[in-house]
Design an enzyme around this catalytic site. Sequence first.
Site, short mmCIF file in Angstrom:
data_model
loop_
_atom_site.label_atom_id
_atom_site.label_comp_id
_atom_site.label_asym_id
_atom_site.label_seq_id
_atom_site.Cartn_x
_atom_site.Cartn_y
_atom_site.Cartn_z
N THR A 13 132.23 44.91 88.32
CA THR A 13 133.25 44.62 87.30
C THR A 13 133.44 43.13 87.08
O THR A 13 132.96 42.30 87.83
CB THR A 13 134.63 45.17 87.75
OG1 THR A 13 135.01 44.48 88.96
CG2 THR A 13 134.59 46.67 88.01
N HIS A 14 134.19 42.82 86.03
CA HIS A 14 134.70 41.46 85.81
C HIS A 14 135.78 41.19 86.87
O HIS A 14 136.56 42.09 87.21
CB HIS A 14 135.33 41.33 84.44
CG HIS A 14 134.35 41.47 83.30
ND1 HIS A 14 133.96 42.68 82.81
CD2 HIS A 14 133.71 40.52 82.57
CE1 HIS A 14 133.10 42.48 81.82
NE2 HIS A 14 132.92 41.19 81.65
N ALA A 15 135.84 39.98 87.35
CA ALA A 15 136.84 39.55 88.33
C ALA A 15 136.94 40.58 89.47
O ALA A 15 135.95 41.16 89.87
CB ALA A 15 138.17 39.28 87.66
N ASP A 71 132.80 48.41 84.46
CA ASP A 71 134.12 48.43 83.79
C ASP A 71 134.02 48.51 82.27
O ASP A 71 134.82 49.18 81.64
CB ASP A 71 134.99 47.23 84.23
CG ASP A 71 134.34 45.88 84.07
OD1 ASP A 71 133.15 45.81 83.69
OD2 ASP A 71 135.02 44.87 84.34
N PRO A 77 128.55 42.85 83.33
CA PRO A 77 128.29 43.74 84.48
C PRO A 77 127.49 44.98 84.06
O PRO A 77 126.53 45.36 84.74
CB PRO A 77 129.70 44.12 84.95
CG PRO A 77 130.54 42.94 84.57
CD PRO A 77 129.99 42.49 83.23
#
Lengths: 142, 165
Positions: A13-15, A71, A77
Amino acid sequence: MAGNQRPAILIVTHADFGEALLRAAEVIIGRQEGVATLSLAEGESLEGFRDKVGEAIGALDRESGVLVMLDLFGGTPANAAALNLLQPGVECVAGVNLPMLLEVLMKRDRLRVDELATLAVEAGAAGVADVRKALEARTKGG
Amino acid sequence: MAQVVLARIDDRFIHGQVVTKWLQYVGGCDEIFISDHAMRQDAFLQTVMEMAAPPGIKLRVYSLEETIQAFQEMGPEDRRRIMLLLRDPRAALRLIEENVPIQELNVGGMGAGPGRVPLYRNISASQEEISLLQAIQDKGVKVGLRVVPDGDAGTDLASLLKGRR
């Protein structure tokens, strides 16, 4: 086939969304084995992150395949994970949410990785609801 | 004449920031050109980028030479709005030298690594790339560093380099 074989899970995922999502799932169904998370940091290139996803897949027990959960369809991603789909036993699903993750974690002992991917998409969509409408439907129907 | 609505250096090419923020900011586009030799050689990578492109927007993956040719062949009746995505400053300078109509260059994604210095937020560049960006600016093209169009004030190369001296 050994009774304890089950697909491994990688959440990309992001972050820190994946890490937090896994923690939330573990609050509900307890500690999970064979689940890894990977975050996209700012400043990572598509090809660089493709290789990191590949390494993370390689670090898991791949005997029964790996389900990669992403995500955002079309985000880096997911794009980087898609670039690993040529590897055997790897499936990817995008739009990961808590209903999807819970269903996958609870059913993964019984399903092949491709079946798990299908289930994940269904469970992710089925878990989205307008709560007021759900409540009103119940009141009217009662 | 076709219009380049955004020329952006971004080593993630098509991804969330580009699709959700920049596309809306520039008021949409008809086509996305990825002008990159390595991607042109990699059919699978192209397919993944096609999948990531927003519905209704045509993606064309070109080498630099093909990009230059495509612009040379565009007639005056061509009204396409084009978003141009590039890997690095070298590609941008080449296109500008060959009269691809880039009025302004957005630098949005160049990763860190050995021998690379941070320029702005998570944008890094080698000394050579900084020189190439300066060369682009010397040709009268405004070079702005900005990751996303809002919530990020951005900076331009000129003031960035002035501040460093």
